[in-house]
Design a protein around this motif. Structure first.
Motif, PDB file in Angstrom:
ATOM      1  N   ILE A   1     -42.541  -1.918   0.696  1.00 29.64           N
ATOM      2  CA  ILE A   1     -43.131  -0.659   0.225  1.00 29.64           C
ATOM      3  C   ILE A   1     -42.550   0.498   1.030  1.00 29.64           C
ATOM      4  N   ASP A   2     -42.159   1.541   0.318  1.00 30.35           N
ATOM      5  CA  ASP A   2     -41.446   2.648   0.960  1.00 30.35           C
ATOM      6  C   ASP A   2     -42.341   3.820   1.344  1.00 30.35           C
ATOM      7  N   VAL A   3     -43.467   3.968   0.663  1.00 32.87           N
ATOM      8  CA  VAL A   3     -44.335   5.112   0.945  1.00 32.87           C
ATOM      9  C   VAL A   3     -45.792   4.690   0.739  1.00 32.87           C
ATOM     10  N   PHE A   4     -46.666   5.210   1.610  1.00 33.63           N
ATOM     11  CA  PHE A   4     -48.079   4.799   1.618  1.00 33.63           C
ATOM     12  C   PHE A   4     -48.979   6.028   1.449  1.00 33.63           C
TER      13      PHE A   4
ATOM     14  N   HIS B   1     -57.508   1.633   6.817  1.00 37.11           N
ATOM     15  CA  HIS B   1     -57.023   1.152   5.524  1.00 37.11           C
ATOM     16  C   HIS B   1     -55.612   0.596   5.618  1.00 37.11           C
ATOM     17  N   MET B   2     -54.795   1.186   6.494  1.00 37.96           N
ATOM     18  CA  MET B   2     -53.429   0.663   6.634  1.00 37.96           C
ATOM     19  C   MET B   2     -53.452  -0.764   7.173  1.00 37.96           C
ATOM     20  N   ASN B   3     -54.404  -1.082   8.037  1.00 38.24           N
ATOM     21  CA  ASN B   3     -54.544  -2.484   8.472  1.00 38.24           C
ATOM     22  C   ASN B   3     -54.740  -3.387   7.263  1.00 38.24           C
ATOM     23  N   GLY B   4     -55.588  -2.913   6.326  1.00 38.03           N
ATOM     24  CA  GLY B   4     -55.831  -3.714   5.126  1.00 38.03           C
ATOM     25  C   GLY B   4     -54.607  -3.754   4.220  1.00 38.03           C
ATOM     26  N   LEU B   5     -53.950  -2.616   4.042  1.00 40.27           N
ATOM     27  CA  LEU B   5     -52.796  -2.564   3.131  1.00 40.27           C
ATOM     28  C   LEU B   5     -51.611  -3.367   3.671  1.00 40.27           C
TER      29      LEU B   5
ATOM     30  N   ASP C   1     -52.964  -6.846   7.901  1.00 42.13           N
ATOM     31  CA  ASP C   1     -52.809  -7.099   9.336  1.00 42.13           C
ATOM     32  C   ASP C   1     -54.152  -7.000  10.047  1.00 42.13           C
ATOM     33  N   LYS C   2     -54.831  -8.125  10.152  1.00 42.93           N
ATOM     34  CA  LYS C   2     -56.148  -8.099  10.796  1.00 42.93           C
ATOM     35  C   LYS C   2     -56.030  -7.875  12.303  1.00 42.93           C
ATOM     36  N   THR C   3     -54.856  -8.164  12.869  1.00 46.42           N
ATOM     37  CA  THR C   3     -54.703  -7.931  14.310  1.00 46.42           C
ATOM     38  C   THR C   3     -54.604  -6.444  14.619  1.00 46.42           C
ATOM     39  N   GLY C   4     -54.183  -5.655  13.648  1.00 45.75           N
ATOM     40  CA  GLY C   4     -54.037  -4.220  13.862  1.00 45.75           C
ATOM     41  C   GLY C   4     -52.805  -3.837  14.653  1.00 45.75           C
ATOM     42  N   MET C   5     -52.027  -4.791  15.065  1.00 41.54           N
ATOM     43  CA  MET C   5     -50.885  -4.497  15.939  1.00 41.54           C
ATOM     44  C   MET C   5     -49.782  -3.726  15.207  1.00 41.54           C
ATOM     45  N   LYS C   6     -49.524  -4.107  13.950  1.00 45.07           N
ATOM     46  CA  LYS C   6     -48.448  -3.441  13.202  1.00 45.07           C
ATOM     47  C   LYS C   6     -48.737  -1.950  13.068  1.00 45.07           C
ATOM     48  N   VAL C   7     -49.949  -1.643  12.659  1.00 49.11           N
ATOM     49  CA  VAL C   7     -50.301  -0.251  12.400  1.00 49.11           C
ATOM     50  C   VAL C   7     -50.264   0.563  13.689  1.00 49.11           C
ATOM     51  N   LYS C   8     -50.770  -0.021  14.748  1.00 52.49           N
ATOM     52  CA  LYS C   8     -50.773   0.679  16.030  1.00 52.49           C
ATOM     53  C   LYS C   8     -49.339   0.987  16.464  1.00 52.49           C
ATOM     54  N   ASP C   9     -48.491  -0.006  16.298  1.00 56.90           N
ATOM     55  CA  ASP C   9     -47.085   0.160  16.685  1.00 56.90           C
ATOM     56  C   ASP C   9     -46.422   1.269  15.855  1.00 56.90           C
ATOM     57  N   LEU C  10     -46.663   1.231  14.539  1.00 59.45           N
ATOM     58  CA  LEU C  10     -46.056   2.239  13.655  1.00 59.45           C
ATOM     59  C   LEU C  10     -46.573   3.640  13.983  1.00 59.45           C
ATOM     60  N   LEU C  11     -47.859   3.735  14.270  1.00 60.92           N
ATOM     61  CA  LEU C  11     -48.435   5.045  14.611  1.00 60.92           C
ATOM     62  C   LEU C  11     -47.790   5.590  15.883  1.00 60.92           C
TER      63      LEU C  11
ATOM     64  N   SER D   1     -40.179   5.754   9.171  1.00 60.53           N
ATOM     65  CA  SER D   1     -39.796   4.571   8.393  1.00 60.53           C
ATOM     66  C   SER D   1     -40.876   4.171   7.390  1.00 60.53           C
ATOM     67  N   HIS D   2     -42.119   4.516   7.680  1.00 60.20           N
ATOM     68  CA  HIS D   2     -43.238   4.157   6.807  1.00 60.20           C
ATOM     69  C   HIS D   2     -44.087   5.400   6.540  1.00 60.20           C
ATOM     70  N   PRO D   3     -43.551   6.346   5.770  1.00 59.05           N
ATOM     71  CA  PRO D   3     -44.285   7.617   5.593  1.00 59.05           C
ATOM     72  C   PRO D   3     -45.684   7.387   5.016  1.00 59.05           C
TER      73      PRO D   3
END
Lengths: 366, 728
Positions: B278-281, B294-298, B301-311, B321-323
């Motif tokens: 997915i290119d845009v959120f 919501h990004m954790n859900g989308l 990622d229940k760990t939340g690590m991906k979203v935290k890292d991207l933020l 990279s993930h607008p």
């Protein structure tokens, strides 16, 4: 893609339902429907509820729909329409090919609403149409326009009340069965002339839950399955000033769709019985005209007593008629049974709307 | 197999705090623009569906019916759907059903919300979203449960307030390029941190505003879409899930319902790895933390690590990279609930077809996802949209559009325009049923009760007669539980249910408390007292303080509040009891009332109507074909074209005649009137439409159809002031 009724359950219909919460009432109807369909909760792909906020008393009433249907975390949404609108939406959903078994639900706790007329009045446009008088005023405007344009008489309207209340005497689920004369109706208390008190359906409580399924689901589930041969829905304008109050355009649009679906060209010949909204008695005649049913046998119209006999269940009103229609097609309508291989069910959202929906049901294999 | 469905046109009004236009006028403005963008007339639209959230905002029962004309639904198959705050993204899903089923080739999808009529504040409309027996007496509002969820989210995923505030900063900045934006601005994290605390951890600038607006889109089958647009944007996947209404029994940190809806949509769209595919959120962001939640859900990622890292990497910026929320989201564009979700769908349409103007993401875009959320923090609606690589539409209506090009008129105060007050008397008596009566009976006796579901081995609070998670089977027993528990989350609130500030120095601490013996996520919400707000912690042990026995009435308020547990901490074991036999007499009722009042703007056309009426005349609008129409309007619902406001023709006040009439014998509440009131429908020769009003009768006069009437000058802006009298 074909869609069938796999099972249906009801709770009610009664003037009051003290002792049962709306959740408990719906859960009873759901258990009955699921048992009849022979399904477990795992077999259900989603649900459609039919609710309005101020009838349920909640803001965002759809919050409180999943638990009592056993569909927590499933695809669930709410249609603010009659049960028949929800049914039509669920049929579309199955026709996308992504869902096989869906539940449609509507209920009424009319007895819990202390200020019914205030709620109804709140449905009118505040800028132009919300007067400080009974919101039934529009029924008076409508009925007078209808009588003038259609050629029906005041007595014809009163006869609808007499017939439906009498038919309801034979219907064990109808709370308002009674034997009246024309004079009783005509001389009952005036509400908004020419509409009298007995020409308005009285409120009732109840819940309807129906399981419908695709052809694939129908191969595995259901008791005495019934095919949904057609659905339709439509609305006249919401601008009361520019609506023709002598006709129901919403009904005509809905009927046109459903007839096309079911291949109906001569409804009085091809359909055996008609369940038609009679929330106000004059509306039954207006709806029959819009359904192209002039001249149909009176005994085939609302054989179970309609809403005048069975009660105004708000969003569940069409659902109650739908349940009666299913019983008729199955040959399980008891003392109300008529010849009913193919039936039409019609719902109207009540004042101040002209929003209507139609479903045509027929016995499997017909 | 579903038919392919594409978005081929978008229209929207400006998002404003308070609009002059009526709800129908807002909807019509958005519809006219969407049709123009799609290059279609209303006659080419086969069906219409409308999304709008609670009736309590606009202040009209059966709001969907009220909006038919404005939404272009007159004479059409028209249906309204809703799933609370998730409605905006569910709306295109319902529209997708209309077309994907093969039932229709086109569906006009409209979302409208006019929040401003609701008094004392639109937030007050949320008081009745809570359970009427177990929660409403606590006077909760939406901000409280947002704050409870935010605190839990912070606790589980380790965010601090500053990290979350960055989302608000990003989104408000992104909105600077959005022509409809209500509160686009350049702010800093410190601005958010220093904004007034409303209900800690929520501060003023963590929240989106209340708004009035409408958005419309045109959906079409593949055949129609390819004939109409060089770059249609396809709905590739849809998902929607609704969780239990018992929100104190849920994991508030991770939105399972969003993740499940996303999985449904991804499966349909062929998305395997959302972070890669997915290119845009465009997640729903009514509060800044919600976007991350919501990004954790989308991203599943229940760990939340991906979203935290991207933020933390800045990947969510428009150039990242993930607008995320390139539109500016609810935080920047505004939040007229359902219209917000559809605005996000519109943003994916713009981005994926190269029509986003200065907001356009510069990397190649193939696929986007949007999501909305709502109800009692329980619904997730998700749509995946994709382009098929067609050339970007750089010459569209939308590229380069400015705010002044959009319809929608902001007003500062409702007093600036003709307006109509109303105070509906909405009262109820709710049947408690057996389950809730058992709960209330327990409270009266100083006990918190639950019922046990054998199938799932879970204790349920409040008790029910059936288990919603156990095949609707009857529960296996009723238990008296401990009145102690553990704070799962809490908020320190400075505002009351209607958003008004609490008295200076006073705060309310609301907490979700897991009741001992009922499991980590089963409990109730209540007040905490006798504790310094600074000392409240997640995990804190607390105990109920009960009213004196003689003062208990069988209410959640029989518990005064909870306090920190001091001394011996040995929770009582659940004790099975013989459930009190409830009958129609003992299973009582709870009184209810919707405590809201309204002030409606008369709208652009209504303002004209009442201005004329004060002079004793009626003005007709001139329609596109040169015809006349009353009451005056800014749009013609038959063509969905806008009418020139100044193009009107005064009618002779005495030229009307009675089309129909009724003598009404009851007042608005159903009580007999001393004398019947006559309501008439008056038509004017050669004019489409009519006017409804009262008929003032002199002694001996009686109305009849066709009788000529004349207008009486209106003294105020109110339907009851529209008065005719029989012409002599």
């Amino acid at each position: 893609m074909g869609v069938s009724v796999l099972g249906i359950g009801v709770c009610g219909f009664t003037p009051t339902s003290t002792g049962l919460s709306y959740r408990e009432m719906i859960a009873k109807a759901a258990k009955m429907a699921y048992s009849e369909a022979g399904i477990t909760l795992d077999d259900i792909d989603g649900a459609v509820s039919c609710e309005e906020d101020l009838i349920s008393g909640y803001s965002i009433a759809d919050e409180y729909t999943p638990d009592q249907l056993g569909v927590v975390r499933k695809p669930v949404y709410t249609i603010t329409g009659d049960f028949l609108h929800g049914l039509a939406s669920a049929v579309m959903q199955i026709q996308t090919g992504q869902y096989d078994v869906l539940v449609v639900e509507a209920y009424s706790k009319a007895s819990n609403i202390l200020t019914k007329d205030e709620v109804l009045r709140f449905g009118y446009d505040p800028v132009y149409n919300r007067f400080g008088v009974s919101p039934h005023y529009l029924a008076g405007i409508e009925m007078r326009s209808f009588l003038e344009e259609s050629g029906y008489t005041f007595a014809d309207v009163a006869q609808v009340v007499v017939a439906n209340r009498k038919a309801a005497v034979s219907n064990p689920l109808a709370p308002w069965g009674a034997t009246y004369t024309l004079a009783d109706v005509v001389e009952s208390r005036p509400i908004a002339t020419p509409v009298t008190e007995l020409m308005i359906a009285k409120p009732a409580d109840g819940a309807v839950v129906c399981v419908i399924g695709s052809d694939k689901a129908a191969a595995s589930f259901g008791r005495k399955r019934i095919r949904i041969a057609g659905t339709g829905w439509g609305s006249g304008t919401s601008v009361l000033e520019r609506r023709d109050h002598a006709v129901s355009l919403g009904t005509a649009i809905a009927a046109g769709m459903a007839y096309r679906d079911a291949g109906i060209t001569k409804p009085t010949e091809q359909i055996d019985a008609f369940f038609v909204s009679d929330l106000y008695a004059h509306r039954q005649l207006m709806h029959l005209d819009a359904l192209q049913l002039c001249g149909c046998c009176p005994a085939t119209v609302n054989p179970n007593g309609g809403a005048l006999g069975g009660g105004d269940l708000y969003e569940a009103t069409g659902g109650a008629r739908f349940y009666e229609a299913v019983c008729q097609v199955r040959g399980e309508a008891g003392a109300c049974q008529v010849n009913a291989g193919r039936v039409l069910v019609h719902g109207w959202r009540g004042l101040p709307t002209d929003s209507c929906a139609v479903a045509i049901l027929e016995a499997e294999g017909r | 197999m579903s038919r392919k469905v594409a978005c081929i046109g978008v229209g929207m009004t400006r998002f404003v705090r308070r609009a002059h236009e009526s709800p129908g006028e807002l909807a019509a403005q958005a519809v006219e623009m969407a049709l123009r963008d799609a290059g279609m007339s209303i006659d080419e639209i086969d069906s219409v569906c409308l999304g709008t959230a609670p009736d309590a905002f606009d202040g009209v029962h059966m709001k969907g019916e009220h909006l038919i004309a404005g939404a272009g639904g007159s004479r059409k198959p028209y249906m309204r759907h809703f799933v609370g705050g998730g409605t905006g993204v569910f709306s295109p899903i319902h529209g997708w059903m209309h077309v994907a089923s093969g039932r229709f080739d086109t569906c006009l999808v409209v979302c409208e919300e006019k929040m401003s009529p609701c008094n004392p504040h639109p937030a007050g409309a949320f008081v009745t979203i809570f359970d009427r027996v177990t929660e409403q007496p606590l006077k909760l509002t939406l901000i409280h449960i947002f704050a409870l969820e935010m605190r839990r989210f912070m606790h589980v995923y380790g965010y601090n307030e500053k990290e979350i505030a960055q989302v608000s900063v990003n989104h408000k900045r992104n909105a600077l390029g959005h022509p409809a934006a209500q509160i686009a601005q350049e702010i800093t994290v410190d601005d958010v941190m220093n904004s007034p605390v409303l209900s800690w951890p929520v501060k003023r600038l963590d929240i989106s505003p209340t708004s009035d607006a409408a958005v419309a889109i045109v959906l079409a089958s593949e055949r129609v879409a390819r004939a109409r647009k060089p770059a249609p944007v396809w709905i590739e996947g849809v998902g929607f899930r609704l969780d239990t209404a018992y929100w104190c029994s849920r994991d508030l940190a991770y939105p399972n319902y969003v993740a499940m809806a996303a999985q449904d949509a991804y499966k349909m769209a062929g998305v395997v790895d959302p972070a890669r595919d997915i290119d845009v959120f465009e997640p729903y962001d009514p509060f800044d933390y919600k976007a991350l939640h919501h990004m954790n859900g989308l991203l599943l990622d229940k760990t939340g690590m991906k979203v935290k890292d991207l933020l933390f990497k800045g990947a969510f910026e428009r150039t990242g990279s993930h607008p995320m929320c390139p539109s500016g989201g609810a935080l920047g564009v505004g939040n007229p609930i359902s219209a917000t979700g559809l605005m996000k769908i519109a943003e994916l349409y713009f981005q994926l077809s190269g029509q986003a103007g200065e907001r356009q993401i510069q990397k190649p875009l193939r696929r986007g996802v949007t999501q909305a959320w709502g109800d009692l923090m329980q619904v997730g609606t998700v749509v995946v949209m994709g382009s098929d690589g067609a050339a970007p539409n750089t010459k569209s209506l939308w590229n380069g559009l400015k705010a002044e090009d959009l319809p929608g008129t902001a007003i500062k105060s409702v007093d600036d325009v003709p307006n109509i007050p109303d105070s509906p008397d909405l009262r109820y008596a709710w049947d408690n049923g057996v389950g809730i009566s058992t709960y209330l009976d327990g409270l009266r006796h100083g006990r918190i009760r639950g019922s046990f579901c054998t199938r799932t081995s879970r204790m349920l609070i409040p008790p029910r007669t059936f288990s919603e998670i156990g095949n609707l089977d009857p529960v296996s027993g009723t238990f008296d539980l401990a009145d102690t528990g553990t704070v799962m989350t809490y908020t320190v609130s400075h505002v009351d249910w209607d958003s008004s500030p609490l008295p200076k120095g006073k705060v309310n601490i609301f907490a979700v408390i897991a009741i001992d013996g009922a499991g980590d996520h089963t409990g109730l919400v209540h007040l905490l007292r006798d504790v310094d707000p600074k000392d409240v912690k997640v995990g804190m042990r607390v105990k109920a303080v009960w009213k004196k026995e003689a003062d208990r009435t069988g209410s959640i308020l029989d518990i005064c509040h909870f306090v920190p547990l001091k001394g011996r901490d040995t929770p009582a074991t659940p004790r099975r009891i013989k459930a009190p036999e409830q009958t129609v007499l003992t299973a009582g009722q709870t009184p209810g009332r919707i405590p809201l009042t309204y002030r409606y703007t008369a709208g652009v056309a209504g303002s004209r109507f009442y201005k004329d009426l004060a002079a004793g005349k009626v003005t007709a609008s001139v329609t596109g074909d040169g015809g006349l129409m009353v009451p005056p309007a800014i749009f013609d619902e038959e063509t969905m074209s806008m009418l020139e406001p100044g193009k009107v023709k005064p009618l002779e006040g005495g030229s009307g005649f009675i089309r129909s009439w009724t003598a009404v014998h009851e007042d608005r509440s159903g009580h007999p009137l001393d004398a019947p009131a006559v309501i008439v429908q008056v038509e004017f020769p050669g004019v489409r439409g009519s006017v409804f009003g009262r008929l003032a009768l002199r002694d001996g006069e009686a109305p009849s159809e066709g009788y000529p009437v004349e207008l009486v000058k209106a003294k105020a802006t109110s339907p009851d002031q529209v008065t005719f009298r029989l012409k002599a």
